[in-house]
Enzyme design. Structure first.
Site, PDB file in Angstrom:
ATOM      1  N   ASN A 196       4.896  95.014  29.659  1.00 15.72           N
ATOM      2  CA  ASN A 196       4.115  96.174  29.211  1.00 15.72           C
ATOM      3  C   ASN A 196       4.796  96.724  27.972  1.00 15.72           C
ATOM      4  OD1 ASN A 196       2.661  95.899  31.532  1.00 15.72           O
ATOM      5  ND2 ASN A 196       3.462  97.736  32.546  1.00 15.72           N
ATOM      6  N   GLY A 197       4.014  97.163  26.992  1.00 16.02           N
ATOM      7  CA  GLY A 197       4.610  97.725  25.774  1.00 16.02           C
ATOM      8  C   GLY A 197       4.294  96.847  24.579  1.00 16.02           C
ATOM      9  N   TRP A 234      -3.937  94.885  29.631  1.00 13.49           N
ATOM     10  CA  TRP A 234      -4.928  95.632  28.861  1.00 13.49           C
ATOM     11  C   TRP A 234      -4.660  95.258  27.413  1.00 13.49           C
ATOM     12  CZ3 TRP A 234      -4.678 100.169  25.580  1.00 13.49           C
ATOM     13  CH2 TRP A 234      -5.919 100.796  25.376  1.00 13.49           C
ATOM     14  N   GLU A 243     -14.006 119.196  25.950  1.00 16.20           N
ATOM     15  CA  GLU A 243     -13.684 118.451  27.168  1.00 16.20           C
ATOM     16  C   GLU A 243     -14.960 117.926  27.836  1.00 16.20           C
ATOM     17  OE1 GLU A 243     -11.239 117.098  28.355  1.00 16.20           O
ATOM     18  OE2 GLU A 243     -11.551 116.880  30.502  1.00 16.20           O
ATOM     19  N   HIS A 275     -23.186 124.847  10.127  1.00 13.07           N
ATOM     20  CA  HIS A 275     -22.558 124.259   8.933  1.00 13.07           C
ATOM     21  C   HIS A 275     -22.716 122.745   8.914  1.00 13.07           C
ATOM     22  CE1 HIS A 275     -20.928 128.142   7.852  1.00 13.07           C
ATOM     23  NE2 HIS A 275     -20.571 128.282   9.124  1.00 13.07           N
ATOM     24  N   CYS A 305      -1.540  98.216  31.211  1.00 14.68           N
ATOM     25  CA  CYS A 305      -0.956  97.075  31.922  1.00 14.68           C
ATOM     26  C   CYS A 305      -0.171  97.530  33.159  1.00 14.68           C
ATOM     27  CB  CYS A 305       0.001  96.341  31.002  1.00 14.68           C
ATOM     28  SG  CYS A 305      -0.723  95.912  29.426  1.00 14.68           S
ATOM     29  N   LYS A 308      -5.884 104.429  32.127  1.00 10.00           N
ATOM     30  CA  LYS A 308      -5.508 105.723  32.689  1.00 10.00           C
ATOM     31  C   LYS A 308      -4.308 106.301  31.954  1.00 10.00           C
ATOM     32  CE  LYS A 308      -5.513 109.197  35.450  1.00 10.00           C
ATOM     33  NZ  LYS A 308      -6.461 110.264  35.049  1.00 10.00           N
ATOM     34  N   LYS A 313     -15.670 113.991  28.491  1.00  8.79           N
ATOM     35  CA  LYS A 313     -15.969 113.442  29.823  1.00  8.79           C
ATOM     36  C   LYS A 313     -17.226 112.588  29.760  1.00  8.79           C
ATOM     37  CE  LYS A 313     -13.024 113.741  31.415  1.00  8.79           C
ATOM     38  NZ  LYS A 313     -11.831 114.408  30.991  1.00  8.79           N
ATOM     39  N   GLU A 347     -16.701 109.277  27.741  1.00 12.87           N
ATOM     40  CA  GLU A 347     -15.790 108.339  28.403  1.00 12.87           C
ATOM     41  C   GLU A 347     -16.459 107.514  29.486  1.00 12.87           C
ATOM     42  OE1 GLU A 347     -12.641 111.151  29.758  1.00 12.87           O
ATOM     43  OE2 GLU A 347     -11.305 109.551  29.137  1.00 12.87           O
ATOM     44  N   ARG A 358      -5.656 101.705  36.668  1.00 14.03           N
ATOM     45  CA  ARG A 358      -5.042 101.959  35.364  1.00 14.03           C
ATOM     46  C   ARG A 358      -5.840 101.341  34.231  1.00 14.03           C
ATOM     47  NH1 ARG A 358       0.680 102.848  35.850  1.00 14.03           N
ATOM     48  NH2 ARG A 358       0.969 101.773  33.879  1.00 14.03           N
TER      49      ARG A 358
HETATM   50  C1  AGP Z   1      -8.982 111.967  29.836  1.00 11.66           C
HETATM   51  O1  AGP Z   1     -10.148 111.891  30.577  1.00 11.66           O
HETATM   52  C2  AGP Z   1      -8.546 110.766  29.179  1.00 11.66           C
HETATM   53  N1  AGP Z   1      -8.697 109.614  29.949  1.00 11.66           N
HETATM   54  C3  AGP Z   1      -7.399 110.844  28.199  1.00 11.66           C
HETATM   55  O2  AGP Z   1      -7.884 111.572  27.119  1.00 11.66           O
HETATM   56  C4  AGP Z   1      -6.051 111.449  28.670  1.00 11.66           C
HETATM   57  O3  AGP Z   1      -6.197 112.817  28.899  1.00 11.66           O
HETATM   58  C5  AGP Z   1      -4.990 111.178  27.585  1.00 11.66           C
HETATM   59  O4  AGP Z   1      -4.826 109.796  27.439  1.00 11.66           O
HETATM   60  C6  AGP Z   1      -3.659 111.834  27.883  1.00 11.66           C
HETATM   61  O5  AGP Z   1      -3.113 111.384  29.076  1.00 11.66           O
HETATM   62  P1  AGP Z   1      -1.905 112.136  29.763  1.00 11.66           P
HETATM   63  O6  AGP Z   1      -2.379 113.483  30.161  1.00 11.66           O
HETATM   64  O7  AGP Z   1      -1.547 111.273  30.933  1.00 11.66           O
HETATM   65  O8  AGP Z   1      -0.804 112.217  28.757  1.00 11.66           O
END
Ligand code: AGP
Length: 608
Positions: free
Chosen positions: A100-101, A74, A481, A504, A2, A603, A485, A488, A27
């Site tokens: 927000n929250g 969001w 990672e 395994h 948000c 984000k 990527k 996502e 965001r």
């Molecule tokens: C990464 O591509 C993600 N969008 C997500 O995993 C992100 O790294 C995670 O939410 C942590 O965010 P931060 O580094 O801002 O704490």
């Protein structure tokens, strides 16, 4: 996640609010709305979906006035439909709230307010705040808000306006960022500096417990006990151009291509090649404290957690100190063993991730010293840690983290190198690592210069429904990672695994339809990885290998390969992750995904 925006001054509020909301689009959000005061009455407009739909609705039913608030939501409580979009109005329509929250005692408050005759029109936790402020409004808006907050449990960034006390916005912060922007005859409110940067660089970051009263001619900040606080005014140094795309089709691609520069920036003024060490000004750890560290806990979420796994190997290997890596969401509810000589490293691009912040507070509460590796300057983690290393990677707008990851690995290397040199690493070994760090920006550039090779591989695999990513040692987190990527932004199912663990279980998945990405640069476990590749080939799997220059052992064994320059083993992840970022990016673009704002993702995850 948000976003909150607010304006009070002499100009029409709506164009400013829409512009600010657009600047926070990166965001992630699923509905948006505004509420504006005009001639002692409140008007509002809300829409599910993108801001363009809100704008269209405003064209049909315009809202005017020069004091207003806006929000991108969001969804957390209730689906992303118009009735759940913010602002939420009180029963009598005199109060509008954006939030927000999460209000944790919303259900109890809802029952209480329903008992007093209030009717609820949304599924949100936020609506209770609007009714509560109406119920407690007996003088100024700020008095009613302060009284309402005494009833509320949870986290919030709040912006509230009322037709019964017009010409002001009352904002409150607890656990969700908010800042006041200072203008000339106008003032601004935002949850994200990028939303107001075009209008002012003078800002006040609100602290947890603060309530701010923002009017055209000035602003006041009250602390949790309603006493006035003299806030510090900060100047934002970010360049607006830095948060725009700079000619690239997507922020993510821009950020991938910025990495030679961002990695350089992380090291600038810190790496001392000739002494084989680093200088980190913000650690706030004396020589004695560094020497006294017994153990290290690293906590983070998502991509930042992957960099933590690499940091673990660096600190264990170079400093010979025990390290545990914990998901922040798990750590905060565990009963962790933390001693007075425990160092807790907290990694976060945004510095606002709710779980990471809570984990840091928990580590502090238990007596650990905390060290934040954070990108966003002035963020909550950066303000609350005991010491810090800023990443200096610049604003990361793409939801999928790329340049922050490589800067995190480099920042961890700088810290581990400094600690290792103090704790007995030879100057020769230190210089070898320092020289390797120094070479990284040019080596990343070399990888990027061959991005079309990765695009070619992406073309071949853009329709694959599944991917497996395998690596060993420091390249196992790279495999994790790479898989993160891809899933996502392309929505392809992908799993990362330690290469030898494959037999395994996951080996059952391998057939000619399964692309397997091996992160296999020439390192101490390279020969072992070659055996793992042979196991996949024996089952007709298709192998894409990220390997090193001049490595003949894979000739004829792999189907596709991309070669990266050589470096010391524990820095390989910086180079190996770049082609995997590109692979995910090109596949996602070819599948028509919204790369910078993938579905369901935010984000900065500022809720638990
Ligand atoms: C990464 O591509 C993600 N969008 C997500 O995993 C992100 O790294 C995670 O939410 C942590 O965010 P931060 O580094 O801002 O704490």
């Amino acid at each position: 996640m948000c976003g909150i925006i607010g304006y009070v001054g002499g100009k029409p509020a709506v164009p400013f609010l829409l512009e600010g909301l657009r600047r926070m689009e990166y965001r992630g959000y699923d509905s948006a709305g505004v509420a504006v005061l005009h001639d002692g009455a409140l008007g509002d407009c809300r829409a599910a979906g993108k801001i363009a739909r809100l704008e269209a609705a405003l064209n049909t039913t315009p809202v005017t006035g020069s004091c207003g608030i806006g929000h991108t939501r969001w969804a957390t409580h209730g689906p992303p439909v118009e009735r759940n979009a913010h602002p939420h109005r009180s029963q009598d329509g005199t109060v509008a709230v954006v939030h927000n929250g999460i209000i944790e005692n919303a259900n109890a408050l809802r029952v209480l307010l329903q008992g007093k005759g209030y009717q609820f029109r949304s599924d949100t936790d936020t609506e209770v705040v609007a009714h509560l402020v109406q119920e407690l409004m007996n003088g100024s808006l700020e008095e009613a808000v302060l009284a309402a907050l005494r009833e509320v449990e949870g986290t919030y960034g709040l912006a509230i306006v009322s037709s019964r006390d017009p010409g002001k916005i009352v904002a409150a912060r607890k656990g969700s960022p908010l800042l006041v922007g200072i203008g000339d005859g106008e003032h601004f409110l935002a949850s994200d500096a990028s939303a107001i940067l075009a209008h002012t660089r003078q800002v006040v970051y609100l602290h947890d417990g603060d309530v701010a009263v923002i009017e055209a001619g000035g602003y006041r900040v009250l602390d949790a006990s309603a006493a006035p606080r003299t806030p510090k005014v900060d100047r934002i140094e970010w360049d607006q151009a830095a948060i725009e795309r700079g000619g690239y089709p997507h922020f993510m691609l821009k950020e991938i291509f910025e990495q030679p520069q961002t990695v350089e920036n992380t090291m600038r003024g810190r790496l001392i090649v000739e002494d084989g060490t680093s200088k980190l000004g913000g650690l706030n750890l004396s020589h004695e404290q560094l020497m006294a560290i017994d153990n290290v806990i690293i906590t983070a979420c998502g991509t930042s957690w992957h960099s933590a796994l690499i940091g673990e190997m660096m600190i264990e290997e170079w400093c010979r100190l025990p390290v545990e890596v914990e998901y922040a969401s798990e750590f905060r509810y565990k009963n962790p063993i933390v001693g007075p000589n425990t160092l807790c490293i907290v990694i976060s691009q945004s510095g606002e991730t709710a779980d990471t912040l809570a984990a840091m507070r928990e580590a502090k509460r238990r007596g650990a010293r905390t060290l934040g590796l954070v990108n966003v300057v002035g963020s909550t983690i950066a303000r609350e840690d005991d010491g810090g290393v800023y990443l200096h990677a610049g604003p990361e707008i793409g939801v999928a983290s790329t340049k922050a990851f490589t800067s995190q690995v480099v920042a961890l290397a700088l810290f581990a190198l400094k600690l290792a040199r103090k704790r007995g690493m030879s100057v020769t070994r230190g210089m070898e690592i320092a020289r390797a760090l120094h070479a990284l920006p040019a080596q990343i550039q070399d990888v990027l210069d061959r991005s079309e090779q990765v695009e070619h591989i992406a073309e071949e695999f853009k329709r694959a429904p599944n991917f497996l990513y395998l690596g060993r040692g420091a390249n196992f987190p790279v495999a994790l990672e790479g898989a993160l990527k891809l899933k996502e932004i392309s929505y392809i199912h992908a799993e990362g695994y330690p290469a030898a663990e494959m037999k395994h279980g996951p080996i059952a998945l391998i057939d000619e339809m399964m692309p397997v990405v091996f992160v296999a640069p020439h390192d101490a476990v390279f020969d072992k990885v070659v055996s793992n590749i042979q196991e996949v080939k024996a089952r007709k799997g298709t192998v894409i290998a990220i390997t090193s220059r001049g490595e003949p052992a894979l000739d004829g064994l792999v189907d596709y390969e991309f070669r990266i320059p050589e470096t010391v083993d524990l820095l390989m992840p910086v180079l190996a992750s770049v082609p995997l970022q590109l692979l995910a990016y090109y596949i996602a673009v070819k599948r028509g995904s919204n790369v910078d704002q993938p579905r369901n993702l935010a984000k900065s995850v500022t809720v638990e």
